[in-house]
Design a protein around this motif. Structure first.
Motif, mmCIF file in Angstrom:
data_model
loop_
_atom_site.group_PDB
_atom_site.id
_atom_site.type_symbol
_atom_site.label_atom_id
_atom_site.label_comp_id
_atom_site.label_asym_id
_atom_site.label_seq_id
_atom_site.Cartn_x
_atom_site.Cartn_y
_atom_site.Cartn_z
ATOM 1 N N ILE A 1 0.819 -1.207 0.000
ATOM 2 C CA ILE A 1 0.000 0.000 0.000
ATOM 3 C C ILE A 1 0.859 1.267 0.000
ATOM 4 O O ILE A 1 0.330 2.373 0.083
ATOM 5 N N THR A 2 2.180 1.099 -0.074
ATOM 6 C CA THR A 2 3.075 2.221 -0.341
ATOM 7 C C THR A 2 3.922 1.856 -1.543
ATOM 8 O O THR A 2 3.970 0.696 -1.968
ATOM 9 N N ASN A 3 4.623 2.848 -2.090
ATOM 10 C CA ASN A 3 5.441 2.593 -3.274
ATOM 11 C C ASN A 3 6.739 1.862 -2.950
ATOM 12 O O ASN A 3 7.392 1.338 -3.851
ATOM 13 N N ALA A 4 7.130 1.845 -1.676
ATOM 14 C CA ALA A 4 8.384 1.195 -1.304
ATOM 15 C C ALA A 4 8.234 -0.324 -1.350
ATOM 16 O O ALA A 4 7.259 -0.876 -0.840
ATOM 17 N N PRO A 5 9.189 -1.032 -1.940
ATOM 18 C CA PRO A 5 9.092 -2.491 -2.018
ATOM 19 C C PRO A 5 9.423 -3.161 -0.687
ATOM 20 O O PRO A 5 10.237 -2.666 0.092
ATOM 21 N N ALA A 6 8.779 -4.285 -0.438
ATOM 22 C CA ALA A 6 9.111 -5.150 0.699
ATOM 23 C C ALA A 6 9.873 -6.346 0.156
ATOM 24 O O ALA A 6 9.436 -6.997 -0.799
ATOM 25 N N PRO B 1 10.685 -13.303 -2.501
ATOM 26 C CA PRO B 1 11.785 -12.332 -2.595
ATOM 27 C C PRO B 1 11.316 -10.890 -2.590
ATOM 28 O O PRO B 1 12.039 -10.000 -2.138
ATOM 29 N N LEU B 2 10.085 -10.623 -3.086
ATOM 30 C CA LEU B 2 9.650 -9.237 -3.255
ATOM 31 C C LEU B 2 8.131 -9.142 -3.334
ATOM 32 O O LEU B 2 7.474 -9.976 -3.967
ATOM 33 N N ILE B 3 7.584 -8.118 -2.678
ATOM 34 C CA ILE B 3 6.201 -7.698 -2.908
ATOM 35 C C ILE B 3 6.221 -6.170 -3.046
ATOM 36 O O ILE B 3 6.732 -5.477 -2.161
ATOM 37 N N ASP B 4 5.707 -5.680 -4.159
ATOM 38 C CA ASP B 4 5.528 -4.241 -4.326
ATOM 39 C C ASP B 4 4.221 -4.006 -5.065
ATOM 40 O O ASP B 4 3.452 -4.940 -5.285
ATOM 41 N N GLN B 5 3.957 -2.751 -5.439
ATOM 42 C CA GLN B 5 2.663 -2.436 -6.032
ATOM 43 C C GLN B 5 2.473 -3.084 -7.400
ATOM 44 O O GLN B 5 1.344 -3.246 -7.855
#
Length: 305
Positions: free
Chosen positions: A185-190, A216-220
């Protein structure tokens, strides 16, 4: 800044004077100059917390002074805006409204409107205008950003904290299947995401060895969805008090832990994509048939009693 839903903006919501978040351009501004002003304003607002570029209002009086044309040759004004904004690098999120009711605040000519372009606050800046320069807002003005400001904006994109949440949806193309999704829900990747559920829903118990799920990654642009239940038995199969644990890092290796209690009853599913009318119709027919059988069974029991 909180961006107002541009579709709901009315003329009385616009301030009389320009400020940090509102820039006005007169209806007399030529289209080539308006294009230049719009591109610089989009860069400035995106780099400075968001705002509104409004053409068709005199910046001295705050009154609508005729509006701008809805067409430029064969091109619609909305298409014109899309082409102008597409030249910003990277292109920020924005929305457009052509306001055709000024409620006595000045006047509109026929086939003219007040153009409102709402630019959202961005975390992927800095945003460069078509003249290869970066802009920011300085009070009621859009001005070129100095080098150290540009570097500070660039650094900001890597310091924004990632934030993940969950959503239930009906599986696209298979609307009888319920999915649980983890979305940014933000632009920063997890990054280095670890996902676990307790207790595991009935449908997932056979896959207990796959948990916790590591990603490895979740982003928008890269959410994660997986099947958790059949929709018609979702409340029974998934449950109401399932603990969702999400661990992840940001790009600076800061660690985050989110613990949520989720359930079908508290979070109804959304439908992604176009619903399959045949499937929905069939499920509705099945539901009605089951209801009739249930009523008959109850009547039989009552007669027996």
């Amino acid at each position: 800044m909180i961006i107002i839903d541009v579709d709901k903006i009315t003329i009385d919501q616009l301030p009389q004077d320009e400020d940090d978040y509102y820039e006005y351009k007169s209806s007399l501004t030529p289209d080539d100059k308006l294009k230049d002003k719009l591109q610089k304003a989009v860069s400035g607002f995106a780099n400075s917390g968001g705002g509104f570029f409004i053409a068709g209002i005199n910046d001295k009086t705050g009154e609508v002074d005729g509006g701008i044309s809805l067409q430029i040759g064969r091109q619609s004004r909305r298409d014109w805006v899309d082409i102008v904004v597409s030249q910003i690098e990277p292109k920020p999120k924005y929305s457009v409204k052509l306001l055709d009711d000024v409620d006595g605040r000045g006047f509109l000519k026929e086939a003219h409107a007040v153009l409102i372009v709402a630019i959202e606050e961005s975390t992927i800046g800095p945003h460069m205008a078509a003249d290869n320069r970066y802009y920011i807002r300085n009070g009621a003005h859009t001005v070129p950003a100095r080098h150290y400001i540009v570097e500070a904006i660039r650094a900001k994109r890597f310091s924004t904290n990632p934030k993940l949440s969950h959503v239930f949806r009906l599986k696209p193309g298979y609307e009888q299947v319920l999915q649980l999704g983890i979305v940014a829900i933000t632009n920063a990747p997890a990054v280095n995401v670890i996902l676990s559920l307790f207790p595991l829903p009935k449908l997932l118990k056979a896959r207990a060895q796959d948990f916790p799920i590591k990603l490895p990654l979740i982003d928008q642009n890269n959410p994660f969805f997986f099947d958790v239940s059949l929709y018609f038995e979702s409340e029974e199969s998934f449950g109401r008090d399932v603990k969702l644990n999400i661990e992840y890092d940001d790009l600076l290796q800061n660690h985050y832990v989110q613990e949520l209690v989720i359930g079908i009853e508290s979070t109804p599913p959304i439908l992604i994509g176009n619903p399959n009318k045949e499937i929905i119709g069939a499920l509705n027919s099945i539901e009605k048939a089951l209801l009739k059988l249930s009523l008959r069974a109850n009547n039989s029991l009552n007669d027996t009693d």
